[in-house]
Design an enzyme around this catalytic site. Structure first.
Site, PDB file in Angstrom:
ATOM      1  N   GLY A 164      -6.845  -2.564  -3.844  1.00 15.48           N
ATOM      2  CA  GLY A 164      -6.178  -2.916  -2.582  1.00 15.48           C
ATOM      3  C   GLY A 164      -5.640  -1.667  -1.912  1.00 15.48           C
ATOM      4  O   GLY A 164      -4.640  -1.710  -1.189  1.00 15.48           O
ATOM      5  N   ASP A 174     -16.429  -5.605  -3.939  1.00 15.49           N
ATOM      6  CA  ASP A 174     -15.911  -6.928  -3.584  1.00 15.49           C
ATOM      7  C   ASP A 174     -15.419  -7.600  -4.872  1.00 15.49           C
ATOM      8  O   ASP A 174     -16.228  -8.053  -5.697  1.00 15.49           O
ATOM      9  CB  ASP A 174     -17.029  -7.756  -2.925  1.00 15.49           C
ATOM     10  CG  ASP A 174     -16.537  -9.150  -2.533  1.00 15.49           C
ATOM     11  OD1 ASP A 174     -15.378  -9.490  -2.852  1.00 15.49           O
ATOM     12  OD2 ASP A 174     -17.323  -9.886  -1.910  1.00 15.49           O
ATOM     13  N   LEU A 175     -14.116  -7.654  -5.034  1.00 16.38           N
ATOM     14  CA  LEU A 175     -13.539  -8.160  -6.287  1.00 16.38           C
ATOM     15  C   LEU A 175     -13.619  -9.679  -6.406  1.00 16.38           C
ATOM     16  O   LEU A 175     -13.183 -10.236  -7.409  1.00 16.38           O
ATOM     17  CB  LEU A 175     -12.085  -7.680  -6.428  1.00 16.38           C
ATOM     18  CG  LEU A 175     -11.892  -6.161  -6.464  1.00 16.38           C
ATOM     19  CD1 LEU A 175     -10.421  -5.803  -6.592  1.00 16.38           C
ATOM     20  CD2 LEU A 175     -12.688  -5.529  -7.600  1.00 16.38           C
ATOM     21  N   GLY A 226      -1.651  -2.145   3.401  1.00 12.94           N
ATOM     22  CA  GLY A 226      -0.370  -2.679   2.935  1.00 12.94           C
ATOM     23  C   GLY A 226       0.276  -1.914   1.788  1.00 12.94           C
ATOM     24  O   GLY A 226       0.384  -0.685   1.813  1.00 12.94           O
ATOM     25  N   TYR A 286      -2.751 -20.099  -4.123  1.00 11.07           N
ATOM     26  CA  TYR A 286      -2.172 -18.753  -4.137  1.00 11.07           C
ATOM     27  C   TYR A 286      -1.101 -18.660  -5.226  1.00 11.07           C
ATOM     28  O   TYR A 286      -1.147 -17.758  -6.075  1.00 11.07           O
ATOM     29  CB  TYR A 286      -1.566 -18.431  -2.760  1.00 11.07           C
ATOM     30  CG  TYR A 286      -0.975 -17.034  -2.689  1.00 11.07           C
ATOM     31  CD1 TYR A 286      -1.800 -15.922  -2.530  1.00 11.07           C
ATOM     32  CD2 TYR A 286       0.392 -16.828  -2.799  1.00 11.07           C
ATOM     33  CE1 TYR A 286      -1.269 -14.638  -2.480  1.00 11.07           C
ATOM     34  CE2 TYR A 286       0.927 -15.546  -2.751  1.00 11.07           C
ATOM     35  CZ  TYR A 286       0.103 -14.458  -2.587  1.00 11.07           C
ATOM     36  OH  TYR A 286       0.623 -13.185  -2.548  1.00 11.07           O
TER      37      TYR A 286
HETATM   38  P1  NAI Z   1      -2.906  -6.435   2.441  1.00 15.21           P
HETATM   39  O1  NAI Z   1      -3.750  -7.535   3.012  1.00 15.21           O
HETATM   40  O2  NAI Z   1      -2.269  -5.480   3.365  1.00 15.21           O
HETATM   41  O3  NAI Z   1      -3.757  -5.626   1.355  1.00 15.21           O
HETATM   42  C1  NAI Z   1      -4.575  -6.269   0.422  1.00 15.21           C
HETATM   43  C2  NAI Z   1      -5.783  -5.411   0.148  1.00 15.21           C
HETATM   44  O4  NAI Z   1      -6.629  -6.136  -0.763  1.00 15.21           O
HETATM   45  C3  NAI Z   1      -6.615  -5.104   1.410  1.00 15.21           C
HETATM   46  O5  NAI Z   1      -6.865  -3.712   1.533  1.00 15.21           O
HETATM   47  C4  NAI Z   1      -7.894  -5.875   1.192  1.00 15.21           C
HETATM   48  O6  NAI Z   1      -9.043  -5.276   1.762  1.00 15.21           O
HETATM   49  C5  NAI Z   1      -7.972  -5.927  -0.335  1.00 15.21           C
HETATM   50  N1  NAI Z   1      -8.849  -7.011  -0.750  1.00 15.21           N
HETATM   51  C6  NAI Z   1      -8.802  -8.309  -0.332  1.00 15.21           C
HETATM   52  N2  NAI Z   1      -9.867  -8.976  -0.810  1.00 15.21           N
HETATM   53  C7  NAI Z   1     -10.596  -8.085  -1.543  1.00 15.21           C
HETATM   54  C8  NAI Z   1     -11.807  -8.178  -2.263  1.00 15.21           C
HETATM   55  N3  NAI Z   1     -12.526  -9.315  -2.302  1.00 15.21           N
HETATM   56  N4  NAI Z   1     -12.262  -7.078  -2.914  1.00 15.21           N
HETATM   57  C9  NAI Z   1     -11.572  -5.907  -2.843  1.00 15.21           C
HETATM   58  N5  NAI Z   1     -10.424  -5.762  -2.160  1.00 15.21           N
HETATM   59  C10 NAI Z   1      -9.944  -6.836  -1.508  1.00 15.21           C
HETATM   60  O7  NAI Z   1      -1.849  -7.169   1.504  1.00 15.21           O
HETATM   61  P2  NAI Z   1      -0.444  -6.725   0.868  1.00 15.21           P
HETATM   62  O8  NAI Z   1       0.579  -7.540   1.524  1.00 15.21           O
HETATM   63  O9  NAI Z   1      -0.300  -5.269   0.795  1.00 15.21           O
HETATM   64  O10 NAI Z   1      -0.622  -7.349  -0.591  1.00 15.21           O
HETATM   65  C11 NAI Z   1      -0.701  -6.580  -1.787  1.00 15.21           C
HETATM   66  C12 NAI Z   1      -0.479  -7.513  -2.951  1.00 15.21           C
HETATM   67  O11 NAI Z   1       0.834  -8.046  -2.891  1.00 15.21           O
HETATM   68  C13 NAI Z   1      -1.418  -8.719  -2.956  1.00 15.21           C
HETATM   69  O12 NAI Z   1      -1.791  -8.993  -4.285  1.00 15.21           O
HETATM   70  C14 NAI Z   1      -0.546  -9.851  -2.427  1.00 15.21           C
HETATM   71  O13 NAI Z   1      -0.966 -11.107  -2.896  1.00 15.21           O
HETATM   72  C15 NAI Z   1       0.809  -9.453  -2.985  1.00 15.21           C
HETATM   73  N6  NAI Z   1       1.945 -10.016  -2.265  1.00 15.21           N
HETATM   74  C16 NAI Z   1       2.121  -9.781  -0.927  1.00 15.21           C
HETATM   75  C17 NAI Z   1       3.226 -10.289  -0.272  1.00 15.21           C
HETATM   76  C18 NAI Z   1       3.499 -10.038   1.174  1.00 15.21           C
HETATM   77  O14 NAI Z   1       4.390 -10.682   1.732  1.00 15.21           O
HETATM   78  N7  NAI Z   1       2.831  -9.125   1.823  1.00 15.21           N
HETATM   79  C19 NAI Z   1       4.194 -11.142  -0.982  1.00 15.21           C
HETATM   80  C20 NAI Z   1       3.932 -11.296  -2.389  1.00 15.21           C
HETATM   81  C21 NAI Z   1       2.832 -10.753  -3.000  1.00 15.21           C
END
Ligand code: NAI
Length: 284
Positions: free
Chosen positions: A8, A41-42, A12, A157
């Protein structure tokens, strides 16, 4: 200076971690579906196997740590359920299984898995969803929440994050992980302002729920500050941190569940130790 794998990494909180580790002089191998050192693609088995292989090759078989931040939010649509399950659960555990030997090779590796405070603040997540995920069956997990209709994605989720958190706590204390010098821990954020949250806020019905959700300190969390928590959990300060779930959520978990934890250990869990103690006393 260490070598770290970060999934990721393109956006973010994962992106914030990459920036901070790189600025501190570490080598980072980013994994993402786009714009990364390892593009994978995970959500597919092939993508996960490729990510394992390519990271091991770039790292030369030794990793000082890993951050599992790739994740898919509770995006609407029944067709998205298996995607949420596979990225958020298999995209963590299969990568960690594949990297375990490389982490052990460092002697004192730290792993931070992104959980979520949805694990303790989402009501009625079916036990069988979590059970199906822990057995690796993402299609079955998706079927268990379908009947919830519009609320199926948030259920999936939360279920995926509960399963991944439980996987960490089950494995963290074992010979293969703690015994190999690998500290496995979970960071459980609340609502943090990242593209994932922005996407949810752009859907009016979801935005209403999110904005009404009780956050005692108010507002949303900052991705950079969460990145600081990760860096701390990768540092020597975390040498004695094992199987912990660190909530950084503005107080929502404590607000909803002030008395839910800590709880005394169930007596049944202590029975094997009682036998060992009796045997030991008998031998003297
Ligand atoms: P984000 O959407 O900014 O980043 C997530 C990243 O995961 C992206 O770069 C995306 O391309 C990558 N990703 C998604 N599907 C993928 C796939 N199939 N293969 C490879 N990469 C993939 O999200 P954020 O907010 O930075 O989230 C980071 C982690 O924190 C995630 O696990 C999310 O579930 C968790 N989280 C986020 C919260 C929030 O409010 N933003 C709250 C609680 C947990």
């Amino acid at each position: 200076m260490g070598v770290y794998a970060v999934t990721g990494s393109a956006s973010g909180m994962g992106r914030a971690v990459v920036d901070k580790l790189t600025a501190a002089g570490h080598t980072v191998i980013g994994v993402d579906i786009q714009a990364a050192d390892v593009v994978a693609d995970l959500s597919t088995g092939e993508g996960r196997r490729g990510a394992v292989r390519e990271v091991l090759s770039l790292a030369g078989g030794k990793l000082d740590g890993a951050v599992l931040a790739a994740g898919v939010g509770p995006v609407p649509g029944a067709d998205r359920l298996p995607l949420i399950a596979s990225v958020n659960y298999l995209g963590v555990v299969e990568l960690l299984d594949g990297w375990r030997a490389a982490l052990a090779a460092s002697g004192s590796a730290k792993v931070v898995v992104f959980g979520s405070n949805s694990t303790t603040t989402t009501p009625a997540v079916p036990r069988r969803t979590v059970k199906a995920l822990l057995s690796g069956d993402t299609a079955k997990a998706a079927r268990t929440v379908r009947l919830f209709g519009k609320t199926a994605p948030p259920m999936m989720y939360a279920g995926s994050k509960i399963a991944v958190t439980r996987w960490v706590r089950r494995h963290a204390t074992t010979q293969e992980w703690a015994g190999a010098g690998i500290r496995l821990n979970v960071l459980a954020p609340g609502a943090i302002m990242t593209p994932l949250l922005e996407k949810q806020l752009s859907t009016p019905s979801e935005a209403k729920v999110i904005r009404r959700f009780p956050v005692p300190v108010g507002g949303f969390g900052d991705a950079g500050q969460l990145g600081d928590w990760v860096v701390f959990m990768l540092s020597d300060a975390a040498n004695f941190l094992c199987g912990s779930v660190v909530f950084v959520d503005g107080g929502s978990d404590a607000y909803f569940r002030p008395d839910a934890w800590p709880r005394p250990v169930p007596v049944s869990r202590l029975v094997p130790y009682a036998w060992k103690f009796l045997r030991y006393s008998g031998n003297r």
